[in-house]
Each structure stands twice: as structure tokens, then as C-alpha cells.
Design a protein around this motif. Structure first.
Motif, mmCIF file in Angstrom:
data_model
loop_
_atom_site.group_PDB
_atom_site.id
_atom_site.type_symbol
_atom_site.label_atom_id
_atom_site.label_comp_id
_atom_site.label_asym_id
_atom_site.label_seq_id
_atom_site.Cartn_x
_atom_site.Cartn_y
_atom_site.Cartn_z
ATOM 1 N N TYR A 97 36.324 -1.246 -10.060
ATOM 2 C CA TYR A 97 37.069 -0.080 -10.538
ATOM 3 C C TYR A 97 38.174 0.238 -9.538
ATOM 4 O O TYR A 97 38.223 -0.305 -8.425
ATOM 5 C CB TYR A 97 36.158 1.131 -10.721
ATOM 6 C CG TYR A 97 35.434 1.589 -9.470
ATOM 7 C CD1 TYR A 97 36.066 2.380 -8.515
ATOM 8 C CD2 TYR A 97 34.120 1.218 -9.236
ATOM 9 C CE1 TYR A 97 35.414 2.792 -7.374
ATOM 10 C CE2 TYR A 97 33.448 1.621 -8.095
ATOM 11 C CZ TYR A 97 34.104 2.420 -7.171
ATOM 12 O OH TYR A 97 33.452 2.818 -6.028
ATOM 13 N N GLY A 98 39.072 1.138 -9.906
ATOM 14 C CA GLY A 98 40.193 1.495 -9.042
ATOM 15 C C GLY A 98 41.097 0.307 -8.810
ATOM 16 O O GLY A 98 41.331 -0.508 -9.708
ATOM 17 N N ASN B 62 34.029 3.367 -0.909
ATOM 18 C CA ASN B 62 33.400 4.371 -1.773
ATOM 19 C C ASN B 62 32.050 3.891 -2.292
ATOM 20 O O ASN B 62 31.068 4.643 -2.326
ATOM 21 C CB ASN B 62 34.327 4.702 -2.953
ATOM 22 C CG ASN B 62 35.557 5.474 -2.521
ATOM 23 O OD1 ASN B 62 35.553 6.148 -1.501
ATOM 24 N ND2 ASN B 62 36.619 5.384 -3.298
ATOM 25 N N GLU B 63 31.984 2.637 -2.719
ATOM 26 C CA GLU B 63 30.748 2.110 -3.287
ATOM 27 C C GLU B 63 29.661 1.970 -2.215
ATOM 28 O O GLU B 63 28.476 2.200 -2.476
ATOM 29 C CB GLU B 63 31.012 0.769 -3.961
ATOM 30 C CG GLU B 63 29.954 0.352 -4.962
ATOM 31 C CD GLU B 63 29.793 1.328 -6.112
ATOM 32 O OE1 GLU B 63 28.672 1.407 -6.657
ATOM 33 O OE2 GLU B 63 30.771 2.025 -6.474
ATOM 34 N N GLN C 124 40.305 -2.047 -6.879
ATOM 35 C CA GLN C 124 39.396 -3.157 -6.588
ATOM 36 C C GLN C 124 39.687 -3.782 -5.221
ATOM 37 O O GLN C 124 39.628 -5.000 -5.033
ATOM 38 C CB GLN C 124 39.460 -4.224 -7.689
ATOM 39 C CG GLN C 124 39.127 -3.680 -9.064
ATOM 40 C CD GLN C 124 39.167 -4.735 -10.150
ATOM 41 O OE1 GLN C 124 38.754 -5.874 -9.941
ATOM 42 N NE2 GLN C 124 39.659 -4.363 -11.318
ATOM 43 N N VAL D 274 33.133 -4.808 -6.572
ATOM 44 C CA VAL D 274 33.531 -3.460 -6.973
ATOM 45 C C VAL D 274 34.677 -3.615 -7.974
ATOM 46 O O VAL D 274 35.728 -4.159 -7.640
ATOM 47 C CB VAL D 274 33.964 -2.619 -5.762
ATOM 48 C CG1 VAL D 274 34.378 -1.213 -6.192
ATOM 49 C CG2 VAL D 274 32.835 -2.546 -4.741
ATOM 50 N N GLY E 218 35.883 -5.406 -3.127
ATOM 51 C CA GLY E 218 36.658 -5.244 -4.352
ATOM 52 C C GLY E 218 36.884 -6.585 -5.039
ATOM 53 O O GLY E 218 37.097 -7.601 -4.377
ATOM 54 N N ASP F 136 38.024 1.144 -2.435
ATOM 55 C CA ASP F 136 36.987 1.220 -3.464
ATOM 56 C C ASP F 136 35.668 0.655 -2.955
ATOM 57 O O ASP F 136 34.591 1.162 -3.287
ATOM 58 C CB ASP F 136 37.456 0.465 -4.714
ATOM 59 C CG ASP F 136 38.847 0.896 -5.136
ATOM 60 O OD1 ASP F 136 39.012 2.072 -5.479
ATOM 61 O OD2 ASP F 136 39.772 0.063 -5.067
#
Length: 422
Positions: free
Chosen positions: A171-172, A181-182, A174, A169, A145, A178
Motif C-alpha cells: 500500500y502507499g 508503518n507496517e 510501497q 508491503v 515495500g 510504508d
């Protein structure tokens, strides 16, 4: 190096459940990857040569076994229990993370994979993954993140120097959830050539068991080391808990020894009323949910959306907790407490000035939890604190938390130097 095999209790789950926690909630596209991983995990558990190879590399490359250090000055400071510190900070790359990263990288090569990917929060798992990739000749991509990259840029620097790609990453929140998820998105598109080296004892089956299996080396060593030093079992064992890998690493050797109390210390952040913490169990705010492939206690709202979390320690800034630990907490076998940022910074200074050790901010939560309860112990008790990593990576965060003006002046000078034209 001990020749004992890893404990089998958590590795042998048939359906990936620990009580009501765990399971495999994955998209259909990932089903073949998980099936292959489950089959290969079963195979290495039945193959003593794999564990022997793993143990030998840990000894020759990483320096295991790590010491169990008697903290004589801390013991004198409190005048209560005899305090021992398990020194995972002396493991190669400075944390317990290499144990799991190496085991999974060896497994990846056994499966014929040429690339490994990983998520990281504090960066220690990322550095460990990048390190074993370099050692074993694998390509590596680390997802992190953007918020954590800013907090732990020293580790970002080393990951890149080791040859890994570091993918931000953005989004969210960070942070770690997240990044996970990535990494799962990447794996869904690349699993034929890629293995996901999940860094903590969470996620879909078999990852909780797999990570616990490789981290079990910590507790195996502790049990043997304390018996040789004191001729007995400990009364209490403390470990910080983010996802749960270092805690399970040290706890699982003692789960059948009912005389040993096991205490997991979560990130209390700014305190229970602040909403800025990552204490899923200790503050009683976690609720049962399903996310990132498994069922456990998450910090979430009434609609099942994951809440933002907070900790001064990036590695504890996670919304869920290992399903194994959630089950052990429900059974009453592991007791959970939380340490606030202020308690952690105070404990850090005490450890540095009495023992000459610099624990990571994550590990310092375990110290803070133990120190708060030291009055309840007696001089005949033995307490183990798992120092899961060292604090070099946290120098910026620690200096900021301590409001060190000399450090701020140093940063300003360096900024001015970098800003000057060549």
C-alpha cells in the motif's frame, strides 16, 4: 579493534529531543515496549562489558575495523584534496547496517526477546538483521515495500535464504516509509516477545540515540585511522543521508571539532524542480511535522500528508530525516547538499574506473557531492568519503541507469531459459 567507548553526546538525551526535533509520539499500546527499551539502553551504556562484547563480535565476525583507504588515483584525477574512503563496504553483509543490527540483536537477547523484526528499503538492513538473527538464534521478519522488493530482489533472495520471513508491503508508495508503518503495527501486537530493530537514526526516542550509539564505531575508527595516516583531522567529511545512520556514524566523532566540515548528501533524484527526489533539507522543501513517532523535517503537503519520494537509491528514498541531523543542520554544524541521479551515475563510473571500487548507489551520493565541491579544496586538505556499502545489490538498477544493452540482452536470454519447460 579500538577499545574506546561510544560517544555519549547523542545517547544521553533525557527526553529524546535534539533542539526542537525528536520526541516520542507513540500509541499507548507501545508505551511499555518503549519504556523497557529506554531502561535497557541506559543499562548497557553503563555496562562496559556490553560494549566490549559488541566490539569483540564485530571484530571476530564482521571484520572490523574496516579500512580507511587512500584514493590515490581519485586524488590525482582532481589534483586537489587528498581523498580517503572509509570502507564500510567491507563490513560483513556489505554495509554499515550490521553495526546497528548486531547491537540491537544483542540488546534483544538481553531483554529476553525471541524474535526481531525490521523494515528495509535497499535491503541492506534487512540482510543484516536476517544475518544476526541466524547468528544469534532469533526468529526474524523483515517488512519491505513491494516497489523496493522489485528494485532490490537480490537482497530479498538472501534474506529468505538466511531464514527470515520477508513480508511485502503493498500500500502507499510501497517503499521505506510504508515498511516502517507496517513494522510498527507488528510490534504493537507482539512486543512482549519481539524487538523492533529499527534500521536508521530516526523514529521515536530512544531509537535515534540507540542507532547513533551503535554506528558511532565508524567515526571512532576514522578519527584514529586518519591521525595515524596523516597526523591530523580531516577538513571535510561526506556521507549520504537517507534516515541518517551512516552519516551520524561517521559525523558524531567530529561534531566537537569545529575545524572539520560535515556534509550530508541527500537524494536529488531528477532535480529540485521535478518533484521526484528525497531532499528534505538541501532543497529546502522539508517542513516540520510529526510522523512515525517523532518530530523532524518531512516532505509533506500543506495538510501534513507525507509526499511520495523518489531516488535511484532505494535506501535514500525516505520522507523524513534523523532528528539529530535536523538539529545539527539548524545549528549550521552539518551542511546539506543533494546529488541527482545523473551525478550519481557519473560519479559511480569514475570511482569504479579509477579506484576499482563499486560503491552502493546510496554511498555514491556522498562521492557525487564531494566531487562537485573538489575544486574548492587544496592539495593540503584531507577529505573523508564514507562508503557506507557496496554496489553488488544495485547491479540491475545501475545497468538500467546506464542503459547497458549487453545487460538487457543477458536478461532476455535468462528470461527465455526460465520460461522453457523442464
Amino acid at each position: 579493534m579500538t577499545d574506546k567507548r561510544a560517544p555519549q553526546s547523542y545517547a544521553n538525551t533525557k527526553n529524546g529531543y535534539f533542539g526542537t526535533y525528536g520526541g516520542t509520539f507513540i500509541p499507548e499500546i507501545l508505551a511499555p515496549a518503549f519504556e523497557q527499551l529506554r531502561c535497557q539502553f541506559q543499562a548497557i551504556k553503563e555496562d562496559p562489558s556490553f560494549w566490549n562484547t559488541y566490539s569483540a563480535i564485530l571484530a571476530e565476525y564482521s571484520g572490523r575495523p574496516t579500512p580507511l583507504t587512500f584514493a590515490d588515483r581519485l586524488t590525482a584525477h582532481f589534483g586537489r584534496a587528498r581523498i580517503y574512503i572509509k570502507r564500510e563496504d567491507l563490513n560483513h553483509t556489505g554495509a554499515h547496517k550490521l553495526n546497528n543490527a548486531l547491537g540491537q540483536a544483542l540488546l534483544a537477547k538481553r531483554m529476553g526477546k525471541t524474535r526481531i523484526i525490521a523494515e528495509t528499503g535497499a535491503g541492506q538492513h534487512g540482510v543484516a538483521t536476517a544475518t544476526v538473527a541466524a547468528k544469534l538464534g532469533l526468529k526474524a521478519t523483515i517488512y519491505m515495500g513491494r516497489e523496493d522488493m522489485e528494485r532490490q530482489y537480490a537482497n530479498v533472495f538472501w534474506m529468505k535464504r538466511l531464514g527470515a520471513e520477508v513480508a511485502p508491503v503493498e500500500y502507499g508508495s510501497q517503499t521505506l516509509k510504508d515498511a516502517i508503518n507496517e513494522t510498527l503495527r507488528d510490534w504493537a501486537a507482539s512486543f512482549e516477545t519481539t524487538h523492533y530493530v529499527l534500521g536508521t537514526a530516526s523514529g521515536a526516542h530512544p531509537f535515534p540515540s540507540l542507532v547513533a550509539y551503535f554506528q558511532s564505531i565508524i567515526g571512532i575508527e576514522v578519527k584514529d585511522q586518519l591521525r595515524r595516516a596523516e597526523g591530523c583531522l580531516p577538513n571535510r567529511v561526506y556521507a549520504c543521508v537517507g534516515g541518517g545512520s551512516n552519516a551520524l556514524g561517521v559525523f558524531q566523532a567530529f561534531t566537537e571539532d569545529r575545524s572539520v566540515e560535515l556534509i550530508g548528501v541527500e537524494a536529488g533524484g531528477k532535480g529540485p524542480a521535478s518533484g521526484k527526489h528525497a531532499a528534505r533539507i538541501a532543497y529546502g522543501e522539508g517542513t516540520l511535522g510529526v510522523a512515525q513517532g517523532y518530530r523532524t523535517m518531512f516532505l509533506q503537503n500543506g495538510d501534513g500528508q507525507m509526499n511520495d519520494t523518489y531516488s535511484v537509491a532505494a535506501g535514500l528514498d525516505y520522507v523524513g530525516v534523523s532528528p539529530i541531523l535536523a538539529d545539527l543542520a539548524e545549528q549550521g554544524r552539518v551542511r546539506f547538499v543533494a546529488a541527482t541521479d545523473d551525478e550519481v551515475l557519473s560519479a559511480l563510473q569514475l570511482v569504479m574506473q579509477t579506484e576499482g571500487l563499486i560503491p552502493a548507489l546510496e554511498s555514491t551520493h556522498a562521492f557525487a557531492g564531494a566531487f562537485r565541491e573538489m575544486e574548492a579544496t587544496s592539495p593540503t586538505d584531507r577529505v573523508i568519503i564514507n562508503m557506507s556499502g557496496r554496489g553488488d545489490k544495485d547491479i540491475f538498477n545501475i545497468a538500467e541507469g546506464l542503459r547497458d544493452e549487453e545487460w538487457r540482452a543477458f536478461i532476455r536470454r535468462k528470461h527465455e531459459q526460465f520460461s522453457e519447460p523442464n
